[in-house]
Design an enzyme around this catalytic site. Sequence first.
Site, PDB file in Angstrom:
ATOM      1  N   ARG A  99     -10.386  -8.836  14.005  1.00 47.14           N
ATOM      2  CA  ARG A  99     -11.025  -9.207  12.728  1.00 47.14           C
ATOM      3  C   ARG A  99     -11.019  -8.067  11.711  1.00 47.14           C
ATOM      4  O   ARG A  99     -11.842  -8.036  10.803  1.00 47.14           O
ATOM      5  CB  ARG A  99     -12.443  -9.718  12.952  1.00 47.14           C
ATOM      6  CG  ARG A  99     -12.495 -10.993  13.793  1.00 47.14           C
ATOM      7  CD  ARG A  99     -13.908 -11.556  13.880  1.00 47.14           C
ATOM      8  NE  ARG A  99     -13.904 -12.804  14.617  1.00 47.14           N
ATOM      9  CZ  ARG A  99     -14.035 -12.896  15.937  1.00 47.14           C
ATOM     10  NH1 ARG A  99     -14.179 -11.788  16.663  1.00 47.14           N
ATOM     11  NH2 ARG A  99     -14.026 -14.068  16.529  1.00 47.14           N
ATOM     12  N   LYS A 131      -2.606  -7.640  -0.962  1.00 47.78           N
ATOM     13  CA  LYS A 131      -2.088  -8.953  -0.563  1.00 47.78           C
ATOM     14  C   LYS A 131      -1.214  -8.773   0.667  1.00 47.78           C
ATOM     15  O   LYS A 131      -0.190  -8.079   0.610  1.00 47.78           O
ATOM     16  CB  LYS A 131      -1.272  -9.584  -1.687  1.00 47.78           C
ATOM     17  CG  LYS A 131      -2.058 -10.456  -2.633  1.00 47.78           C
ATOM     18  CD  LYS A 131      -1.090 -11.227  -3.526  1.00 47.78           C
ATOM     19  CE  LYS A 131      -1.850 -12.178  -4.439  1.00 47.78           C
ATOM     20  NZ  LYS A 131      -0.920 -12.962  -5.279  1.00 47.78           N
ATOM     21  N   GLU A 148      10.926  -5.486 -10.199  1.00 50.54           N
ATOM     22  CA  GLU A 148       9.470  -5.504 -10.344  1.00 50.54           C
ATOM     23  C   GLU A 148       9.024  -4.594 -11.490  1.00 50.54           C
ATOM     24  O   GLU A 148       8.032  -4.874 -12.168  1.00 50.54           O
ATOM     25  CB  GLU A 148       8.795  -5.072  -9.040  1.00 50.54           C
ATOM     26  CG  GLU A 148       8.981  -6.051  -7.876  1.00 50.54           C
ATOM     27  CD  GLU A 148       8.157  -7.325  -8.015  1.00 50.54           C
ATOM     28  OE1 GLU A 148       7.399  -7.457  -8.996  1.00 50.54           O
ATOM     29  OE2 GLU A 148       8.273  -8.200  -7.138  1.00 50.54           O
ATOM     30  N   LYS A 180      -0.596  -1.899 -12.120  1.00 52.34           N
ATOM     31  CA  LYS A 180      -1.051  -2.803 -11.070  1.00 52.34           C
ATOM     32  C   LYS A 180      -2.470  -2.467 -10.635  1.00 52.34           C
ATOM     33  O   LYS A 180      -3.283  -3.366 -10.393  1.00 52.34           O
ATOM     34  CB  LYS A 180      -0.119  -2.781  -9.862  1.00 52.34           C
ATOM     35  CG  LYS A 180      -0.534  -3.840  -8.822  1.00 52.34           C
ATOM     36  CD  LYS A 180       0.578  -4.254  -7.912  1.00 52.34           C
ATOM     37  CE  LYS A 180       0.157  -5.461  -7.064  1.00 52.34           C
ATOM     38  NZ  LYS A 180       1.189  -5.881  -6.102  1.00 52.34           N
ATOM     39  N   GLU A 240      -7.676 -12.571  -7.215  1.00 51.32           N
ATOM     40  CA  GLU A 240      -7.072 -13.613  -8.040  1.00 51.32           C
ATOM     41  C   GLU A 240      -8.040 -14.768  -8.283  1.00 51.32           C
ATOM     42  O   GLU A 240      -7.667 -15.942  -8.213  1.00 51.32           O
ATOM     43  CB  GLU A 240      -5.772 -14.119  -7.391  1.00 51.32           C
ATOM     44  CG  GLU A 240      -4.739 -14.575  -8.406  1.00 51.32           C
ATOM     45  CD  GLU A 240      -3.358 -14.774  -7.820  1.00 51.32           C
ATOM     46  OE1 GLU A 240      -2.962 -15.925  -7.662  1.00 51.32           O
ATOM     47  OE2 GLU A 240      -2.684 -13.774  -7.516  1.00 51.32           O
ATOM     48  N   ARG A 271      -5.137 -11.514 -12.334  1.00 53.90           N
ATOM     49  CA  ARG A 271      -4.115 -11.081 -11.392  1.00 53.90           C
ATOM     50  C   ARG A 271      -2.909 -12.021 -11.382  1.00 53.90           C
ATOM     51  O   ARG A 271      -1.810 -11.621 -10.984  1.00 53.90           O
ATOM     52  CB  ARG A 271      -4.719 -10.960  -9.996  1.00 53.90           C
ATOM     53  CG  ARG A 271      -3.754 -10.405  -8.956  1.00 53.90           C
ATOM     54  CD  ARG A 271      -4.454  -9.974  -7.684  1.00 53.90           C
ATOM     55  NE  ARG A 271      -3.471  -9.503  -6.715  1.00 53.90           N
ATOM     56  CZ  ARG A 271      -3.751  -8.702  -5.685  1.00 53.90           C
ATOM     57  NH1 ARG A 271      -4.985  -8.282  -5.488  1.00 53.90           N
ATOM     58  NH2 ARG A 271      -2.800  -8.315  -4.856  1.00 53.90           N
ATOM     59  N   ASN A 310       2.494 -12.583 -11.143  1.00 53.60           N
ATOM     60  CA  ASN A 310       3.443 -13.541 -10.569  1.00 53.60           C
ATOM     61  C   ASN A 310       4.568 -13.915 -11.525  1.00 53.60           C
ATOM     62  O   ASN A 310       5.340 -14.837 -11.244  1.00 53.60           O
ATOM     63  CB  ASN A 310       2.702 -14.808 -10.131  1.00 53.60           C
ATOM     64  CG  ASN A 310       1.753 -14.549  -8.974  1.00 53.60           C
ATOM     65  OD1 ASN A 310       2.094 -13.857  -8.026  1.00 53.60           O
ATOM     66  ND2 ASN A 310       0.544 -15.093  -9.066  1.00 53.60           N
ATOM     67  N   HIS A 344       7.937 -14.965 -10.186  1.00 51.19           N
ATOM     68  CA  HIS A 344       7.828 -15.186  -8.744  1.00 51.19           C
ATOM     69  C   HIS A 344       7.798 -16.661  -8.355  1.00 51.19           C
ATOM     70  O   HIS A 344       8.131 -17.000  -7.225  1.00 51.19           O
ATOM     71  CB  HIS A 344       6.582 -14.479  -8.198  1.00 51.19           C
ATOM     72  CG  HIS A 344       6.747 -12.985  -8.101  1.00 51.19           C
ATOM     73  ND1 HIS A 344       6.995 -12.205  -9.207  1.00 51.19           N
ATOM     74  CD2 HIS A 344       6.704 -12.138  -7.040  1.00 51.19           C
ATOM     75  CE1 HIS A 344       7.094 -10.943  -8.819  1.00 51.19           C
ATOM     76  NE2 HIS A 344       6.926 -10.875  -7.524  1.00 51.19           N
ATOM     77  N   HIS A 401      10.384 -16.997  -5.590  1.00 52.95           N
ATOM     78  CA  HIS A 401      10.017 -17.311  -4.209  1.00 52.95           C
ATOM     79  C   HIS A 401      10.723 -18.582  -3.729  1.00 52.95           C
ATOM     80  O   HIS A 401      11.134 -18.682  -2.569  1.00 52.95           O
ATOM     81  CB  HIS A 401       8.502 -17.490  -4.085  1.00 52.95           C
ATOM     82  CG  HIS A 401       7.756 -16.200  -4.032  1.00 52.95           C
ATOM     83  ND1 HIS A 401       6.381 -16.142  -4.094  1.00 52.95           N
ATOM     84  CD2 HIS A 401       8.175 -14.915  -3.901  1.00 52.95           C
ATOM     85  CE1 HIS A 401       6.003 -14.876  -4.007  1.00 52.95           C
ATOM     86  NE2 HIS A 401       7.074 -14.119  -3.898  1.00 52.95           N
ATOM     87  N   HIS A 453      17.787 -10.642  -1.886  1.00 49.57           N
ATOM     88  CA  HIS A 453      16.635  -9.802  -1.648  1.00 49.57           C
ATOM     89  C   HIS A 453      15.527 -10.246  -2.609  1.00 49.57           C
ATOM     90  O   HIS A 453      15.778 -10.918  -3.599  1.00 49.57           O
ATOM     91  CB  HIS A 453      16.989  -8.333  -1.889  1.00 49.57           C
ATOM     92  CG  HIS A 453      17.855  -7.749  -0.817  1.00 49.57           C
ATOM     93  ND1 HIS A 453      18.191  -6.418  -0.764  1.00 49.57           N
ATOM     94  CD2 HIS A 453      18.473  -8.318   0.252  1.00 49.57           C
ATOM     95  CE1 HIS A 453      18.957  -6.178   0.274  1.00 49.57           C
ATOM     96  NE2 HIS A 453      19.151  -7.326   0.913  1.00 49.57           N
TER      97      HIS A 453
END
Length: 361
Positions: A121, A143, A185, A227, A237, A242, A246, A249, A253, A265
Amino acid sequence: MSTIDIQLPENNHQIHIGAQILDSLGEKLTSLSLGQDAVVITNPIIRRYHGQRLALGLAKAKISVKFIEILSGERSKSARCAFKVVEEIAHYSVGRKIFIVAFGGGVVGDLAGFLAATYKRGIPYIQVPTTLLAQIDSAIGGKVGIDLPVGKNLVGAFYQPRLIYSDVAMLSTLTLRQVRNGLAEAVKYGVIADHHVFSFLETQIEKLLKLEPKALTELVSQCSMIKAQVIMQDEKEQKGTRTILNFGHTVGHAIEAANQYRNYHHGEAVALGMRAAAEISHRMKLLDKASQQRINALISAAGLPEKIEKVSLNAILKHMAHDKKFEATTNRFVLATRIGSVKVVKGIHPKLIAGAIRSLM
Protein backbone atom coordinates in the site's frame (compact mmCIF):
# COMPACT_ATOMS: atom_id res chain seq x y z
CA MET A 1 23.06 22.10 -9.67
CA SER A 2 19.69 23.88 -9.76
CA THR A 3 16.83 22.95 -7.47
CA ILE A 4 13.09 23.24 -7.99
CA ASP A 5 10.82 22.90 -4.95
CA ILE A 6 7.47 21.20 -5.50
CA GLN A 7 5.20 22.24 -2.63
CA LEU A 8 2.17 19.99 -2.22
CA PRO A 9 -0.32 19.42 0.63
CA GLU A 10 1.27 16.10 1.63
CA ASN A 11 4.20 15.30 -0.61
CA ASN A 12 6.74 18.11 -0.83
CA HIS A 13 9.86 17.17 -2.77
CA GLN A 14 12.58 18.60 -4.96
CA ILE A 15 13.90 18.30 -8.49
CA HIS A 16 17.69 18.55 -8.78
CA ILE A 17 19.04 19.34 -12.25
CA GLY A 18 22.68 19.47 -13.33
CA ALA A 19 25.51 17.80 -15.19
CA GLN A 20 27.56 15.00 -13.57
CA ILE A 21 25.47 15.01 -10.37
CA LEU A 22 24.70 11.28 -10.18
CA ASP A 23 27.67 10.62 -7.88
CA SER A 24 26.13 12.82 -5.17
CA LEU A 25 22.79 10.99 -5.11
CA GLY A 26 23.69 8.75 -2.15
CA GLU A 27 24.50 11.71 0.05
CA LYS A 28 21.15 13.30 -0.75
CA LEU A 29 19.27 10.06 -0.05
CA THR A 30 20.89 9.76 3.37
CA SER A 31 19.28 13.05 4.37
CA LEU A 32 15.86 11.74 3.29
CA SER A 33 16.08 8.59 5.48
CA LEU A 34 14.24 6.37 2.98
CA GLY A 35 15.97 3.15 4.01
CA GLN A 36 19.26 1.30 3.49
CA ASP A 37 18.20 -1.05 0.68
CA ALA A 38 17.49 0.32 -2.78
CA VAL A 39 15.58 -1.70 -5.37
CA VAL A 40 16.66 -0.18 -8.68
CA ILE A 41 14.26 -0.85 -11.53
CA THR A 42 15.95 -0.24 -14.86
CA ASN A 43 16.60 -1.78 -18.27
CA PRO A 44 19.73 -3.59 -19.48
CA ILE A 45 20.97 -0.68 -21.60
CA ILE A 46 20.74 1.90 -18.81
CA ARG A 47 22.35 -0.49 -16.37
CA ARG A 48 25.23 -1.11 -18.74
CA TYR A 49 25.89 2.59 -19.33
CA HIS A 50 25.19 4.05 -15.89
CA GLY A 51 24.50 1.26 -13.38
CA GLN A 52 27.99 1.07 -11.90
CA ARG A 53 28.11 4.82 -11.21
CA LEU A 54 24.75 4.65 -9.49
CA ALA A 55 25.72 1.64 -7.38
CA LEU A 56 29.06 3.14 -6.33
CA GLY A 57 27.42 6.42 -5.37
CA LEU A 58 24.84 4.65 -3.22
CA ALA A 59 27.48 2.36 -1.69
CA LYS A 60 29.35 5.42 -0.41
CA ALA A 61 26.21 6.25 1.56
CA LYS A 62 26.03 2.62 2.83
CA ILE A 63 22.95 1.90 0.73
CA SER A 64 22.77 -1.59 -0.79
CA VAL A 65 21.52 -2.02 -4.34
CA LYS A 66 19.32 -4.69 -5.88
CA PHE A 67 18.93 -4.27 -9.64
CA ILE A 68 15.79 -5.53 -11.38
CA GLU A 69 15.84 -5.27 -15.14
CA ILE A 70 12.87 -4.96 -17.47
CA LEU A 71 12.94 -4.88 -21.25
CA SER A 72 12.93 -1.55 -23.02
CA GLY A 73 9.68 -0.40 -24.58
CA GLU A 74 6.06 0.25 -23.74
CA ARG A 75 5.24 -3.46 -23.58
CA SER A 76 6.99 -3.66 -20.21
CA LYS A 77 4.19 -1.48 -18.80
CA SER A 78 1.89 -4.51 -18.67
CA ALA A 79 0.13 -6.26 -15.81
CA ARG A 80 2.18 -9.37 -16.51
CA CYS A 81 5.48 -7.52 -16.17
CA ALA A 82 4.28 -5.61 -13.10
CA PHE A 83 3.35 -8.77 -11.20
CA LYS A 84 6.58 -10.49 -12.17
CA VAL A 85 8.65 -7.60 -10.84
CA VAL A 86 6.63 -7.13 -7.67
CA GLU A 87 7.02 -10.80 -6.78
CA GLU A 88 10.79 -10.39 -7.04
CA ILE A 89 10.58 -7.32 -4.82
CA ALA A 90 8.50 -9.21 -2.27
CA HIS A 91 11.08 -12.00 -1.99
CA TYR A 92 13.94 -9.52 -1.66
CA SER A 93 12.28 -7.20 0.86
CA VAL A 94 11.98 -9.76 3.67
CA GLY A 95 13.86 -8.33 6.64
CA ARG A 96 14.78 -5.13 4.76
CA LYS A 97 13.57 -1.55 4.72
CA ILE A 98 13.47 -0.96 0.98
CA PHE A 99 12.75 1.93 -1.32
CA ILE A 100 12.49 1.93 -5.11
CA VAL A 101 14.68 3.82 -7.55
CA ALA A 102 13.16 4.37 -11.00
CA PHE A 103 16.33 4.46 -13.10
CA GLY A 104 15.40 4.91 -16.73
CA GLY A 105 12.98 6.58 -19.08
CA GLY A 106 9.22 6.98 -19.01
CA VAL A 107 8.34 3.28 -19.08
CA VAL A 108 10.65 2.49 -16.16
CA GLY A 109 9.39 5.51 -14.23
CA ASP A 110 5.71 4.70 -14.74
CA LEU A 111 6.11 1.03 -13.84
CA ALA A 112 8.44 1.59 -10.87
CA GLY A 113 6.20 4.33 -9.50
CA PHE A 114 3.13 2.13 -9.88
CA LEU A 115 4.83 -0.69 -7.96
CA ALA A 116 5.93 1.75 -5.24
CA ALA A 117 2.36 3.04 -4.95
CA THR A 118 0.82 -0.42 -4.64
CA TYR A 119 3.37 -2.68 -2.92
CA LYS A 120 2.44 -2.85 0.78
CA ARG A 121 0.00 0.00 0.00
CA GLY A 122 2.87 2.34 -0.69
CA ILE A 123 6.63 2.49 -0.16
CA PRO A 124 9.02 5.41 -0.91
CA TYR A 125 10.51 5.82 -4.35
CA ILE A 126 12.67 8.29 -6.21
CA GLN A 127 12.96 9.15 -9.89
CA VAL A 128 16.37 9.19 -11.58
CA PRO A 129 15.30 9.86 -15.19
CA THR A 130 17.81 8.98 -17.90
CA THR A 131 16.01 10.22 -21.03
CA LEU A 132 15.14 13.75 -22.10
CA LEU A 133 11.45 12.90 -22.18
CA ALA A 134 11.53 11.60 -18.62
CA GLN A 135 13.61 14.49 -17.28
CA ILE A 136 11.29 17.16 -18.64
CA ASP A 137 7.99 15.36 -18.33
CA SER A 138 7.15 11.84 -17.22
CA ALA A 139 9.30 11.72 -14.07
CA ILE A 140 7.56 14.85 -12.71
CA GLY A 141 4.06 14.93 -11.28
CA GLY A 142 3.47 11.54 -9.69
CA LYS A 143 1.36 10.00 -12.44
CA VAL A 144 2.24 6.30 -12.37
CA GLY A 145 0.60 3.32 -14.00
CA ILE A 146 0.50 0.47 -16.44
CA ASP A 147 -1.23 -0.09 -19.76
CA LEU A 148 -4.10 -2.32 -20.82
CA PRO A 149 -4.53 -3.67 -24.36
CA VAL A 150 -7.35 -1.18 -24.95
CA GLY A 151 -5.39 1.89 -23.86
CA LYS A 152 -2.46 3.51 -22.09
CA ASN A 153 -2.20 4.19 -18.36
CA LEU A 154 -5.71 2.93 -17.56
CA VAL A 155 -4.52 1.34 -14.29
CA GLY A 156 -2.57 3.69 -12.09
CA ALA A 157 -2.39 6.26 -9.33
CA PHE A 158 -1.11 9.66 -8.32
CA TYR A 159 1.92 8.84 -6.18
CA GLN A 160 4.67 11.39 -5.72
CA PRO A 161 8.37 10.50 -5.62
CA ARG A 162 10.45 11.66 -2.67
CA LEU A 163 13.08 13.10 -5.01
CA ILE A 164 13.74 13.65 -8.72
CA TYR A 165 17.39 13.66 -9.79
CA SER A 166 18.02 14.78 -13.38
CA ASP A 167 21.62 14.43 -14.50
CA VAL A 168 21.77 15.80 -18.06
CA ALA A 169 25.18 14.16 -18.57
CA MET A 170 23.39 10.81 -18.82
CA LEU A 171 21.60 12.05 -21.94
CA SER A 172 24.87 11.73 -23.89
CA THR A 173 24.19 8.00 -24.37
CA LEU A 174 20.79 8.56 -26.00
CA THR A 175 20.16 7.80 -29.64
CA LEU A 176 19.06 10.64 -31.90
CA ARG A 177 15.60 9.10 -32.02
CA GLN A 178 15.36 9.21 -28.22
CA VAL A 179 16.43 12.85 -28.16
CA ARG A 180 13.78 13.73 -30.73
CA ASN A 181 11.28 11.77 -28.67
CA GLY A 182 11.93 14.04 -25.69
CA LEU A 183 11.85 17.21 -27.75
CA ALA A 184 8.21 16.48 -28.59
CA GLU A 185 7.26 17.04 -24.96
CA ALA A 186 9.37 20.21 -24.89
CA VAL A 187 7.39 21.54 -27.87
CA LYS A 188 4.25 20.76 -25.89
CA TYR A 189 5.39 22.97 -23.02
CA GLY A 190 6.10 25.83 -25.38
CA VAL A 191 2.62 25.58 -26.91
CA ILE A 192 0.66 25.19 -23.67
CA ALA A 193 2.44 27.56 -21.30
CA ASP A 194 5.38 29.64 -22.49
CA HIS A 195 6.10 31.19 -25.87
CA HIS A 196 9.64 31.93 -24.66
CA VAL A 197 10.29 28.19 -24.37
CA PHE A 198 8.85 27.74 -27.85
CA SER A 199 11.15 30.45 -29.22
CA PHE A 200 14.11 28.93 -27.37
CA LEU A 201 13.41 25.65 -29.11
CA GLU A 202 13.16 27.35 -32.50
CA THR A 203 16.57 29.01 -32.10
CA GLN A 204 18.38 26.21 -30.23
CA ILE A 205 17.00 23.10 -31.90
CA GLU A 206 20.28 22.18 -33.61
CA LYS A 207 22.26 22.51 -30.37
CA LEU A 208 19.67 20.42 -28.54
CA LEU A 209 19.80 17.70 -31.18
CA LYS A 210 23.59 17.66 -30.72
CA LEU A 211 23.12 17.36 -26.93
CA GLU A 212 25.03 20.52 -26.04
CA PRO A 213 25.07 20.53 -22.21
CA LYS A 214 24.29 24.22 -21.69
CA ALA A 215 21.27 24.17 -23.98
CA LEU A 216 20.07 20.88 -22.51
CA THR A 217 20.37 22.09 -18.93
CA GLU A 218 18.43 25.25 -19.78
CA LEU A 219 15.67 23.29 -21.52
CA VAL A 220 15.32 20.68 -18.75
CA SER A 221 15.19 23.45 -16.12
CA GLN A 222 12.59 25.51 -18.01
CA CYS A 223 10.33 22.56 -18.77
CA SER A 224 10.66 21.11 -15.27
CA MET A 225 9.64 24.47 -13.79
CA ILE A 226 6.57 24.68 -16.03
CA LYS A 227 5.41 21.22 -15.08
CA ALA A 228 6.16 21.79 -11.38
CA GLN A 229 4.00 24.92 -11.41
CA VAL A 230 1.13 23.06 -13.05
CA ILE A 231 1.41 20.18 -10.57
CA MET A 232 1.36 22.55 -7.60
CA GLN A 233 -1.85 24.10 -8.89
CA ASP A 234 -3.63 20.83 -9.67
CA GLU A 235 -1.80 17.77 -8.34
CA LYS A 236 -4.50 15.20 -9.10
CA GLU A 237 -6.16 16.77 -12.13
CA GLN A 238 -9.22 17.81 -10.14
CA LYS A 239 -9.30 21.50 -11.06
CA GLY A 240 -8.73 21.20 -14.78
CA THR A 241 -5.38 23.01 -14.74
CA ARG A 242 -3.32 19.84 -15.11
CA THR A 243 -5.39 18.77 -18.11
CA ILE A 244 -3.42 21.16 -20.32
CA LEU A 245 -0.45 18.78 -20.03
CA ASN A 246 -2.40 16.41 -22.27
CA PHE A 247 -2.01 18.58 -25.36
CA GLY A 248 -1.35 16.16 -28.22
CA HIS A 249 -1.82 13.11 -26.02
CA THR A 250 -5.44 12.28 -26.82
CA VAL A 251 -4.69 11.37 -30.41
CA GLY A 252 -1.09 10.42 -29.57
CA HIS A 253 -2.05 7.75 -27.04
CA ALA A 254 -4.63 6.37 -29.48
CA ILE A 255 -2.00 6.09 -32.21
CA GLU A 256 0.29 4.19 -29.82
CA ALA A 257 -2.42 1.78 -28.71
CA ALA A 258 -3.80 1.26 -32.23
CA ASN A 259 -0.29 0.36 -33.36
CA GLN A 260 0.18 -1.96 -30.35
CA TYR A 261 3.14 0.19 -29.20
CA ARG A 262 5.29 -1.15 -32.01
CA ASN A 263 6.29 1.49 -34.55
CA TYR A 264 5.92 4.77 -32.66
CA HIS A 265 7.79 5.92 -29.60
CA HIS A 266 5.72 8.01 -27.19
CA GLY A 267 7.11 11.38 -28.29
CA GLU A 268 6.63 10.51 -31.95
CA ALA A 269 2.98 9.68 -31.37
CA VAL A 270 2.52 12.84 -29.29
CA ALA A 271 4.08 14.89 -32.10
CA LEU A 272 1.43 13.55 -34.48
CA GLY A 273 -1.18 14.19 -31.80
CA MET A 274 -0.02 17.81 -31.53
CA ARG A 275 -0.30 18.21 -35.29
CA ALA A 276 -3.84 16.86 -35.09
CA ALA A 277 -4.71 19.12 -32.13
CA ALA A 278 -3.32 22.15 -33.98
CA GLU A 279 -5.39 21.21 -37.04
CA ILE A 280 -8.55 20.88 -34.93
CA SER A 281 -7.73 24.21 -33.25
CA HIS A 282 -7.39 25.91 -36.63
CA ARG A 283 -10.56 24.32 -38.05
CA MET A 284 -12.45 25.58 -35.00
CA LYS A 285 -11.02 29.08 -35.59
CA LEU A 286 -9.21 29.06 -32.25
CA LEU A 287 -5.69 29.18 -33.73
CA ASP A 288 -4.47 31.29 -36.63
CA LYS A 289 -2.80 29.65 -39.61
CA ALA A 290 0.60 31.25 -38.97
CA SER A 291 0.77 29.83 -35.44
CA GLN A 292 -0.30 26.39 -36.68
CA GLN A 293 2.46 26.52 -39.28
CA ARG A 294 5.04 27.47 -36.61
CA ILE A 295 3.99 24.50 -34.49
CA ASN A 296 4.23 22.11 -37.41
CA ALA A 297 7.56 23.61 -38.53
CA LEU A 298 9.13 23.17 -35.09
CA ILE A 299 7.91 19.57 -34.88
CA SER A 300 9.48 18.94 -38.28
CA ALA A 301 12.72 20.72 -37.30
CA ALA A 302 13.00 18.32 -34.37
CA GLY A 303 12.88 15.45 -36.86
CA LEU A 304 9.54 14.14 -35.65
CA PRO A 305 6.93 12.43 -37.89
CA GLU A 306 4.79 14.41 -40.29
CA LYS A 307 2.36 11.68 -41.35
CA ILE A 308 0.50 8.87 -39.58
CA GLU A 309 1.51 5.55 -41.08
CA LYS A 310 0.85 1.84 -40.50
CA VAL A 311 -2.38 2.42 -38.56
CA SER A 312 -5.95 3.02 -39.71
CA LEU A 313 -8.21 5.94 -38.89
CA ASN A 314 -10.86 3.58 -37.50
CA ALA A 315 -8.35 1.99 -35.13
CA ILE A 316 -7.28 5.41 -33.83
CA LEU A 317 -10.88 6.52 -33.28
CA LYS A 318 -11.70 3.24 -31.53
CA HIS A 319 -8.85 3.62 -29.07
CA MET A 320 -9.64 7.29 -28.48
CA ALA A 321 -13.02 6.19 -27.07
CA HIS A 322 -11.12 4.62 -24.13
CA ASP A 323 -9.21 7.81 -23.33
CA LYS A 324 -9.24 8.67 -19.61
CA LYS A 325 -9.73 12.34 -20.44
CA PHE A 326 -13.15 11.73 -21.99
CA GLU A 327 -16.16 12.20 -19.74
CA ALA A 328 -18.65 9.40 -20.35
CA THR A 329 -19.29 9.65 -24.10
CA THR A 330 -18.20 13.32 -24.35
CA ASN A 331 -14.81 13.91 -25.92
CA ARG A 332 -12.43 16.42 -24.38
CA PHE A 333 -9.45 17.98 -26.17
CA VAL A 334 -6.73 20.42 -25.23
CA LEU A 335 -6.60 22.92 -28.08
CA ALA A 336 -4.23 25.79 -28.81
CA THR A 337 -5.47 29.38 -28.91
CA ARG A 338 -2.00 30.83 -29.52
CA ILE A 339 1.57 29.74 -28.88
CA GLY A 340 1.83 29.72 -25.11
CA SER A 341 -1.88 29.29 -24.39
CA VAL A 342 -4.45 26.49 -24.66
CA LYS A 343 -7.99 25.72 -23.57
CA VAL A 344 -9.95 22.55 -22.86
CA VAL A 345 -12.85 22.03 -25.28
CA LYS A 346 -15.57 19.42 -24.88
CA GLY A 347 -18.00 17.87 -27.31
CA ILE A 348 -16.16 18.44 -30.59
CA HIS A 349 -18.02 16.99 -33.57
CA PRO A 350 -16.59 13.53 -34.40
CA LYS A 351 -16.43 14.34 -38.11
CA LEU A 352 -14.19 17.33 -37.41
CA ILE A 353 -11.85 15.17 -35.32
CA ALA A 354 -11.78 12.43 -37.94
CA GLY A 355 -11.11 14.95 -40.68
CA ALA A 356 -8.19 16.47 -38.80
CA ILE A 357 -6.62 13.05 -38.22
CA ARG A 358 -7.26 12.01 -41.82
CA SER A 359 -5.38 15.10 -43.03
CA LEU A 360 -2.22 13.57 -41.50
CA MET A 361 -2.57 10.29 -43.40
